[in-house]
Write a protein that holds these residues in place. Sequence first.
Motif, PDB file in Angstrom:
ATOM      1  N   LEU A   1       4.468   5.281  22.214  1.00  8.41           N
ATOM      2  CA  LEU A   1       5.539   5.560  21.648  1.00  8.41           C
ATOM      3  C   LEU A   1       5.261   6.159  20.496  1.00  8.41           C
ATOM      4  O   LEU A   1       5.903   7.843  19.536  1.00  8.41           O
ATOM      5  N   ASN A   2       3.793   6.440  20.088  1.00 11.14           N
ATOM      6  CA  ASN A   2       3.764   6.678  18.234  1.00 11.14           C
ATOM      7  C   ASN A   2       3.494   8.243  18.342  1.00 11.14           C
ATOM      8  O   ASN A   2       3.867   9.487  18.258  1.00 11.14           O
ATOM      9  N   GLN A   3       2.376   8.416  20.355  1.00 10.39           N
ATOM     10  CA  GLN A   3       2.303   9.710  20.233  1.00 10.39           C
ATOM     11  C   GLN A   3       3.337  10.727  20.894  1.00 10.39           C
ATOM     12  O   GLN A   3       3.487  11.834  20.546  1.00 10.39           O
ATOM     13  N   LEU A   4       4.523   9.862  21.128  1.00  7.14           N
ATOM     14  CA  LEU A   4       6.240  10.693  21.799  1.00  7.14           C
ATOM     15  C   LEU A   4       6.509  10.995  20.317  1.00  7.14           C
ATOM     16  O   LEU A   4       7.422  12.231  20.592  1.00  7.14           O
ATOM     17  N   ASN A   5       6.074  10.615  19.878  1.00  4.57           N
ATOM     18  CA  ASN A   5       7.069  10.548  18.446  1.00  4.57           C
ATOM     19  C   ASN A   5       6.259  11.993  17.260  1.00  4.57           C
ATOM     20  O   ASN A   5       7.288  12.797  17.973  1.00  4.57           O
ATOM     21  N   GLU A   6       5.345  12.024  17.957  1.00  3.88           N
ATOM     22  CA  GLU A   6       4.546  13.116  17.348  1.00  3.88           C
ATOM     23  C   GLU A   6       4.292  14.005  17.829  1.00  3.88           C
ATOM     24  O   GLU A   6       4.774  15.742  17.374  1.00  3.88           O
ATOM     25  N   ASP A   7       4.621  14.109  19.125  1.00  5.71           N
ATOM     26  CA  ASP A   7       4.574  14.955  19.780  1.00  5.71           C
ATOM     27  C   ASP A   7       5.934  15.814  19.716  1.00  5.71           C
ATOM     28  O   ASP A   7       6.421  16.792  19.971  1.00  5.71           O
ATOM     29  N   ILE A   8       7.187  14.755  19.865  1.00  4.49           N
ATOM     30  CA  ILE A   8       9.034  15.847  19.995  1.00  4.49           C
ATOM     31  C   ILE A   8       9.057  16.217  18.134  1.00  4.49           C
ATOM     32  O   ILE A   8       9.044  17.752  17.755  1.00  4.49           O
ATOM     33  N   PHE A   9       7.826  15.572  17.198  1.00  2.00           N
ATOM     34  CA  PHE A   9       7.827  16.300  15.807  1.00  2.00           C
ATOM     35  C   PHE A   9       7.464  17.800  15.677  1.00  2.00           C
ATOM     36  O   PHE A   9       7.414  18.912  15.354  1.00  2.00           O
ATOM     37  N   TYR A  10       6.380  17.757  16.181  1.00  2.00           N
ATOM     38  CA  TYR A  10       5.347  18.877  16.840  1.00  2.00           C
ATOM     39  C   TYR A  10       6.355  20.002  17.291  1.00  2.00           C
ATOM     40  O   TYR A  10       5.943  21.034  17.252  1.00  2.00           O
ATOM     41  N   ALA A  11       7.151  19.729  18.200  1.00  2.00           N
ATOM     42  CA  ALA A  11       7.332  20.537  19.171  1.00  2.00           C
ATOM     43  C   ALA A  11       8.853  21.293  18.576  1.00  2.00           C
ATOM     44  O   ALA A  11       8.992  22.613  18.175  1.00  2.00           O
ATOM     45  N   GLN A  12       9.540  20.463  17.361  1.00  2.00           N
ATOM     46  CA  GLN A  12      10.321  20.236  16.200  1.00  2.00           C
ATOM     47  C   GLN A  12       9.756  21.847  15.777  1.00  2.00           C
ATOM     48  O   GLN A  12      10.134  22.393  15.134  1.00  2.00           O
ATOM     49  N   GLN A  13       8.001  21.639  14.981  1.00  2.00           N
ATOM     50  CA  GLN A  13       7.739  22.643  13.787  1.00  2.00           C
ATOM     51  C   GLN A  13       7.149  24.164  15.117  1.00  2.00           C
ATOM     52  O   GLN A  13       7.045  24.629  13.839  1.00  2.00           O
ATOM     53  N   TYR A  14       6.906  23.184  16.342  1.00  2.00           N
ATOM     54  CA  TYR A  14       6.200  24.786  16.859  1.00  2.00           C
ATOM     55  C   TYR A  14       6.937  25.930  16.755  1.00  2.00           C
ATOM     56  O   TYR A  14       7.806  26.998  16.686  1.00  2.00           O
ATOM     57  N   ALA A  15       8.948  25.820  17.404  1.00  2.00           N
ATOM     58  CA  ALA A  15      10.239  25.578  17.241  1.00  2.00           C
ATOM     59  C   ALA A  15      10.053  26.939  16.101  1.00  2.00           C
ATOM     60  O   ALA A  15      10.891  28.284  16.092  1.00  2.00           O
ATOM     61  N   ILE A  16      10.180  26.004  14.500  1.00  8.86           N
ATOM     62  CA  ILE A  16       9.982  26.962  13.240  1.00  8.86           C
ATOM     63  C   ILE A  16       9.375  28.234  13.318  1.00  8.86           C
ATOM     64  O   ILE A  16       9.358  29.316  13.385  1.00  8.86           O
TER      65      ILE A  16
END
Length: 136
Positions: free
Chosen positions: A35-50
């Motif tokens: 769950l921690n990794q999932l949270n970090e990966d979604i945040f990574y996706a958001q930052q990658y989009a920006i």
Amino acid sequence: MSETLIVLVVFLLLSALGLNLYPNFFKGMENKMFLNQLNEDIFYAQQYAISHESLIYFYMDNERGVYTIYSYKEEGILERTIPKDIRFLKGTLGAAFYFNQYGNASKAGTMTIDTTNGKYKLVVNIGKGRFRIEKQ
């Protein structure tokens, strides 16, 4: 002599109990780490989009047992395996959503994550793409 035997028996009982509790502890830690990794990966996706000024998609696939972060321009960015005892249950988010170039999510809603430790909810809020994973 009898005191030594009593201490030895107590030690053996405690170690036997500890070994029986270890698999449950290990499974709980594995779920927490996922769950921690999932949270970090979604945040990574958001930052990658920006940072790349593009649409970045998050897609979970229970059939294959993976979740993927990808862009149509660059195809697969990240793919992670979902542990066998964890299932994503479609909620109002469905199976996929994306972040735009400003970091905003395509839609607000929830997705349930069923684990051996209980159910968790991935919540994506309306607005600035804020999200969280919370225990139900």
